[in-house]
Design an enzyme around this catalytic site. Structure first.
Site, mmCIF file in Angstrom:
data_model
loop_
_atom_site.group_PDB
_atom_site.id
_atom_site.type_symbol
_atom_site.label_atom_id
_atom_site.label_comp_id
_atom_site.label_asym_id
_atom_site.label_seq_id
_atom_site.Cartn_x
_atom_site.Cartn_y
_atom_site.Cartn_z
ATOM 1 N N CYS A 253 -31.771 48.764 16.824
ATOM 2 C CA CYS A 253 -32.169 50.020 17.563
ATOM 3 C C CYS A 253 -33.684 50.026 18.161
ATOM 4 O O CYS A 253 -34.511 49.564 17.383
ATOM 5 C CB CYS A 253 -31.993 50.965 16.851
ATOM 6 S SG CYS A 253 -32.407 52.624 17.482
ATOM 7 N N CYS B 119 -26.572 53.089 16.650
ATOM 8 C CA CYS B 119 -27.405 52.945 15.495
ATOM 9 C C CYS B 119 -26.902 53.890 14.558
ATOM 10 O O CYS B 119 -26.902 55.170 14.643
ATOM 11 C CB CYS B 119 -28.867 53.354 16.157
ATOM 12 S SG CYS B 119 -30.107 53.928 14.944
ATOM 13 N N TYR C 131 -6.135 71.580 55.527
ATOM 14 C CA TYR C 131 -6.370 70.842 56.717
ATOM 15 C C TYR C 131 -5.326 70.487 57.643
ATOM 16 O O TYR C 131 -5.407 69.982 58.607
ATOM 17 C CB TYR C 131 -7.061 69.511 56.370
ATOM 18 C CG TYR C 131 -6.361 68.649 55.331
ATOM 19 C CD1 TYR C 131 -5.050 68.082 55.676
ATOM 20 C CD2 TYR C 131 -6.926 68.375 54.183
ATOM 21 C CE1 TYR C 131 -4.240 67.446 54.893
ATOM 22 C CE2 TYR C 131 -6.179 67.539 53.327
ATOM 23 C CZ TYR C 131 -4.922 67.337 53.706
ATOM 24 O OH TYR C 131 -4.180 66.398 52.851
ATOM 25 N N CYS D 101 -35.840 52.896 16.454
ATOM 26 C CA CYS D 101 -35.992 52.934 15.333
ATOM 27 C C CYS D 101 -36.069 51.833 14.561
ATOM 28 O O CYS D 101 -36.413 51.775 13.402
ATOM 29 C CB CYS D 101 -35.070 53.921 14.302
ATOM 30 S SG CYS D 101 -33.569 53.314 14.282
ATOM 31 N N CYS E 294 -33.724 58.105 13.173
ATOM 32 C CA CYS E 294 -33.727 57.749 14.561
ATOM 33 C C CYS E 294 -34.161 58.691 15.698
ATOM 34 O O CYS E 294 -33.315 59.730 15.605
ATOM 35 C CB CYS E 294 -32.516 56.995 14.984
ATOM 36 S SG CYS E 294 -32.531 56.241 16.440
ATOM 37 N N LYS F 69 -13.140 63.727 55.586
ATOM 38 C CA LYS F 69 -11.890 63.438 54.641
ATOM 39 C C LYS F 69 -12.430 63.579 53.350
ATOM 40 O O LYS F 69 -13.089 63.036 52.694
ATOM 41 C CB LYS F 69 -11.657 61.988 55.069
ATOM 42 C CG LYS F 69 -10.406 61.455 54.297
ATOM 43 C CD LYS F 69 -10.167 60.116 54.985
ATOM 44 C CE LYS F 69 -8.812 59.710 54.478
ATOM 45 N NZ LYS F 69 -8.628 59.463 53.115
ATOM 46 N N ASP G 95 -12.431 64.186 49.686
ATOM 47 C CA ASP G 95 -11.756 63.048 48.544
ATOM 48 C C ASP G 95 -11.253 63.737 47.274
ATOM 49 O O ASP G 95 -11.915 63.902 46.269
ATOM 50 C CB ASP G 95 -12.926 62.044 48.262
ATOM 51 C CG ASP G 95 -12.237 60.886 47.650
ATOM 52 O OD1 ASP G 95 -11.106 60.647 47.580
ATOM 53 O OD2 ASP G 95 -13.369 60.068 46.939
ATOM 54 N N LYS H 45 -12.880 55.454 57.646
ATOM 55 C CA LYS H 45 -13.233 55.517 56.372
ATOM 56 C C LYS H 45 -14.715 55.015 56.084
ATOM 57 O O LYS H 45 -14.894 53.683 56.778
ATOM 58 C CB LYS H 45 -12.409 54.424 55.545
ATOM 59 C CG LYS H 45 -11.093 55.155 55.278
ATOM 60 C CD LYS H 45 -10.577 54.914 53.576
ATOM 61 C CE LYS H 45 -9.464 55.648 53.150
ATOM 62 N NZ LYS H 45 -8.441 54.839 52.842
ATOM 63 N N GLU I 271 -12.440 66.295 61.119
ATOM 64 C CA GLU I 271 -12.888 66.932 59.936
ATOM 65 C C GLU I 271 -13.372 65.855 58.900
ATOM 66 O O GLU I 271 -13.113 64.702 59.176
ATOM 67 C CB GLU I 271 -11.553 67.660 59.157
ATOM 68 C CG GLU I 271 -10.942 68.601 60.159
ATOM 69 C CD GLU I 271 -9.547 68.938 59.769
ATOM 70 O OE1 GLU I 271 -9.032 68.431 58.955
ATOM 71 O OE2 GLU I 271 -8.763 69.613 60.446
HETATM 72 P P1 AMP Z 1 -5.016 57.952 52.680
HETATM 73 O O1 AMP Z 1 -4.844 58.398 51.416
HETATM 74 O O2 AMP Z 1 -6.235 57.127 52.888
HETATM 75 O O3 AMP Z 1 -4.159 57.321 53.645
HETATM 76 O O4 AMP Z 1 -5.400 59.284 53.563
HETATM 77 C C1 AMP Z 1 -4.606 60.341 53.569
HETATM 78 C C2 AMP Z 1 -5.203 61.577 52.742
HETATM 79 O O5 AMP Z 1 -6.545 61.890 53.028
HETATM 80 C C3 AMP Z 1 -4.122 62.715 52.807
HETATM 81 O O6 AMP Z 1 -3.014 62.501 52.184
HETATM 82 C C4 AMP Z 1 -5.082 63.634 52.379
HETATM 83 O O7 AMP Z 1 -4.827 64.039 51.250
HETATM 84 C C5 AMP Z 1 -6.314 63.141 52.664
HETATM 85 N N1 AMP Z 1 -7.208 64.145 53.327
HETATM 86 C C6 AMP Z 1 -8.676 64.458 53.220
HETATM 87 N N2 AMP Z 1 -9.141 65.145 54.040
HETATM 88 C C7 AMP Z 1 -8.213 65.136 55.172
HETATM 89 C C8 AMP Z 1 -8.249 66.104 56.334
HETATM 90 N N3 AMP Z 1 -9.368 66.804 56.843
HETATM 91 N N4 AMP Z 1 -7.105 65.861 56.923
HETATM 92 C C9 AMP Z 1 -6.055 64.922 56.809
HETATM 93 N N5 AMP Z 1 -5.881 64.572 55.590
HETATM 94 C C10 AMP Z 1 -7.182 64.745 54.790
HETATM 95 ZN ZN ZN Z 2 -32.102 53.970 16.117
#
Ligand code: AMP
Ligand code: ZN
Length: 668
Positions: free
Chosen positions: A401, A419, A221, A404, A425, A112, A114, A307, A110
């Site tokens: 500036c 400015c 997930y 101006c 301006c 990851k 953020d 990563k 899957e």
């Molecule tokens: P890390 O914080 O880098 O150790 O990674 C772990 C974290 O990745 C987990 O706590 C999740 O919040 C996040 N994460 C994001 N996507 C996934 C996914 N598809 N499966 C498992 N963990 C995930």
């Molecule tokens: Zn200006």
């Protein structure tokens, strides 16, 4: 259908439509029809509080305030993931697993996501708890906030398990993040840094109503009890049928080479996704195998994160230019030799302010490294000083500036240069007019942001009050301005004379006076003159107006040109006073809090509420120990009455209320 059936049926329908819209991406009804249905349910629930349900679709809008979050211990720890950076790393990992189980292995991978991880607990199909990861062992109970996220089902669908605990990631999609930031900038607030931190911060807001306005999404997930399903793919499919958002890019494979292709594909194409990812997660698919593999002290042995490296590349810094914002702030921008970074061509990077340039000793002509990390705008992370020309000169921040020519100022404690040529301006002039016509301000139809720049550059307008002197013959014939658009523009400008005072006040673009502050000021002072003539002490006495805002208002009103512009707007009949219906007629109910319930004979419920407010009282929707009176009509819900009696709150009729207001009854 009786009332309870009606309420239950509406809830079911709304849950279904929500699922179709957010999870299946296949809505059956329009947003408008959805809102109407939601309104109807809200109305029925208010009238019949005995059918209250904390997981009703109406609860999505939030409203609860949490002062400090309760700590909750996870049923099993929320582990981190082991990291890998190459195909070799993955092969090593497979070898380690095969020492423990010597059968064939299948994997799922899957993205990851953020964001921030969240643990969701359901009992009998109802969401009962949402807890953040915290330190992995215990986190914060943020249930009320999480409920406002549309992709978190409040009730599960289909043949769900009675007890169900699952984990997912809460993310803020990039488009929503950008929108949120532009409205913050428009309101004079600092923009947020990146979607992940913003998602995390949003979950910790005290007011869930604010959270409901943040564009958050939940992607599921993992499941806690692995005995519920045979494997991960089965879990993902079931979870989708329960109503969860399962992002459809996951892959099922037995070959690490194939998986590595998946990884490389997403490393290259991550910018196509609606949200940010920082890698890929591989998991052993079979739950029985997972059980045998178990955990180390930190990670599950059956999962591995791959990563992505922060995307980084080197290029030449050709020049530094400066953007002047609507408030006069100067932002240095790096103009780079165009370079490909994560699938997009990067030509510019933010240099933030003078301190940033100074701390890295960045110079024009340098070979620099650019990174696209968590932040949307690429940033310069490093300078290769070995490639620097011998005659290279230290960069000096301009004194004047760039637009101006007036002398720049750097105020105590501020990182930015400003400015101060407020009325002379150009980017500031254009920015202010653009703000004035924007949707939440005067909302002038037929006039776009670019047209504003065009009008200013052609010398036709110089401030927002000049808009009202524009004539048809002046604008027809301008670039892309046919007769019809010219007419629309003129009509749009005329229509803006009906926009209420609070929005005009916001539109003036006084620094730190955003939408909410403008509303508060308008309500308190009632007209523009009262605001402009008030002194510091008066200003800060208003609820939520602090020193920074007060100073900024005073600075605005001391500028003669501003006063001239406002006088000219007055001559054009712009609304500079709140309309009568919003004005307070007395303050006899000041300090008293009311709850209104039931059906009345002389007024509608909204009229009763208005009556209370214009006499200085406060209306709230639920009874608490702070409630002074419950204004009761007929058909009031029994639970409200019970609660009022329990808390010893006086119950009054509409006649008693009007008596109270006319001073005939001294109940206080
Ligand atoms: P890390 O914080 O880098 O150790 O990674 C772990 C974290 O990745 C987990 O706590 C999740 O919040 C996040 N994460 C994001 N996507 C996934 C996914 N598809 N499966 C498992 N963990 C995930
Ligand atoms: Zn200006």
């Amino acid at each position: 259908m009786n009332i309870s059936e009606k309420i239950f049926s509406l809830r079911k329908k709304l849950h279904d439509h929500n699922y179709r819209y957010y999870v299946l991406d296949d809505p059956l009804i329009s947003d408008y029809d959805f809102d109407m249905m939601l309104k109807e349910l809200e109305h029925l629930e208010n009238e019949n509080p005995e059918y209250f349900d904390i997981n009703s679709p109406t609860q999505r809008v939030g409203g609860s305030v949490t002062k400090s979050f309760i700590t909750s211990v996870h049923s099993t720890p929320m582990y981190s993931l082991d990291n890998s950076y190459s195909l070799e790393d993955l092969k090593e990992w497979e070898k380690r697993i095969k020492k423990i189980i010597d059968t064939s292995l299948e994997y799922t991978c899957e993205l990851k996501f953020d964001g921030v991880s969240i643990n969701l607990t359901y009992k009998d199909g109802e969401l009962v708890k949402a807890v953040t990861r915290g330190d992995g062992v215990k986190g914060d109970d943020v249930t009320n906030n999480v409920k406002t996220i549309p992709t978190v089902p409040l009730k599960l669908r289909g043949d769900f398990k009675d007890e169900f605990e699952a984990r997912g990631e809460i993310v803020m999609p990039i488009s929503g993040f950008n929108k949120l930031n532009s409205s913050r900038v428009e309101n004079g607030e600092e923009p947020f840094k990146n979607p992940r931190n913003t998602a995390s911060g949003s979950l910790k807001l005290q007011d869930s109503k604010e959270v409901s306005k943040r564009p958050l999404e939940c992607l599921l997930y993992s499941v806690e009890d692995s005995k519920m399903f045979n494997n991960h793919i089965e879990f993902l499919k079931k979870a989708k049928s329960y109503g969860f958002n399962i992002y459809n890019t996951y892959k099922h494979s037995t070959s690490l080479e194939e998986i590595f292709e998946f990884i490389q594909h997403w490393e290259k194409n991550r910018s196509e996704l609606p949200f940010e990812i920082d890698g890929v997660v591989l998991k052993v698919n079979d739950f029985y195998q997972r059980e045998i593999l178990g955990f180390t002290s930190k990670f599950p042995r059956w999962a591995m994160a791959y990563k992505f490296k922060p995307e980084n590349t080197g290029t030449r810094l050709n020049s530094i230019s400066f953007q002047v914002g609507r408030t006069g702030s100067i932002t240095p921008v790096a103009n780079l030799e165009p370079v490909n970074l994560a699938g997009t061509i990067v030509k510019r990077a933010s240099l933030h302010n003078a301190d940033f340039i100074e701390s890295m000793d960045i110079r024009v002509g340098d070979f620099v490294y650019v990174e696209k990390g968590g932040d949307i705008i690429p940033k310069i992370t490093n300078v290769d000083k070995t490639k620097r020309a011998l005659d290279s000169k230290k960069f000096e921040f301009p004194e004047f500036c760039p637009e101006c020519g007036s002398k720049l100022q750097r105020l105590e404690g501020e990182a930015n240069h400003y400015c101060l040529n407020y009325n002379g301006c150009k980017p500031q002039i254009i920015g202010r007019i653009q703000h004035y016509i924007s949707r939440k301000a005067l909302d002038i139809e037929g006039l776009g942001q670019e047209t504003v720049a065009l009008l200013v550059n052609n010398g036709l307008i110089n401030n927002y009050s000049d808009l009202y002197d524009l004539r048809f013959d002046q604008i027809v014939g301008l670039e892309r301005m046919a007769e019809k658009s010219a007419n629309n523009l003129i009509n749009g400008i005329l229509d803006s004379k009906n926009i209420p005072f609070e929005r005009v006040l916001y539109g003036l673009g006084i620094r730190y006076v955003g939408e909410t502050v403008a509303k508060k000021l308008a309500k308190h002072f009632e007209n523009i003159d009262n605001i402009l003539n008030s002194d510091f002490d008066e200003l800060i006495s208003v609820d939520e107006i602090g020193e920074k805002i007060a100073k900024s208002i005073i600075e605005f009103s001391q500028n003669e040109q501003n006063i001239d512009i406002i006088n000219s707007l007055k001559n054009h009949n712009i609304q500079f006073e709140i309309d009568d219906s919003a004005k307070n007629v007395s303050s006899i109910l000041l300090g008293k809090s009311f709850v209104v319930s039931g059906v009345f004979s002389n007024f509608s419920r909204d009229e009763i509420k208005k009556l209370i407010e214009i006499n200085g009282g406060k209306v709230s929707s639920s009874i608490s120990s702070k409630t002074s009176f419950l204004v009761a009509g007929s058909n009031m819900g029994p639970s409200k009455k019970e609660k009022a009696e329990k808390l010893n709150i006086k119950i009054i009729s509409e006649t008693e209320l009007t008596n109270l207001i006319s001073g005939q009854n001294l109940l206080f």
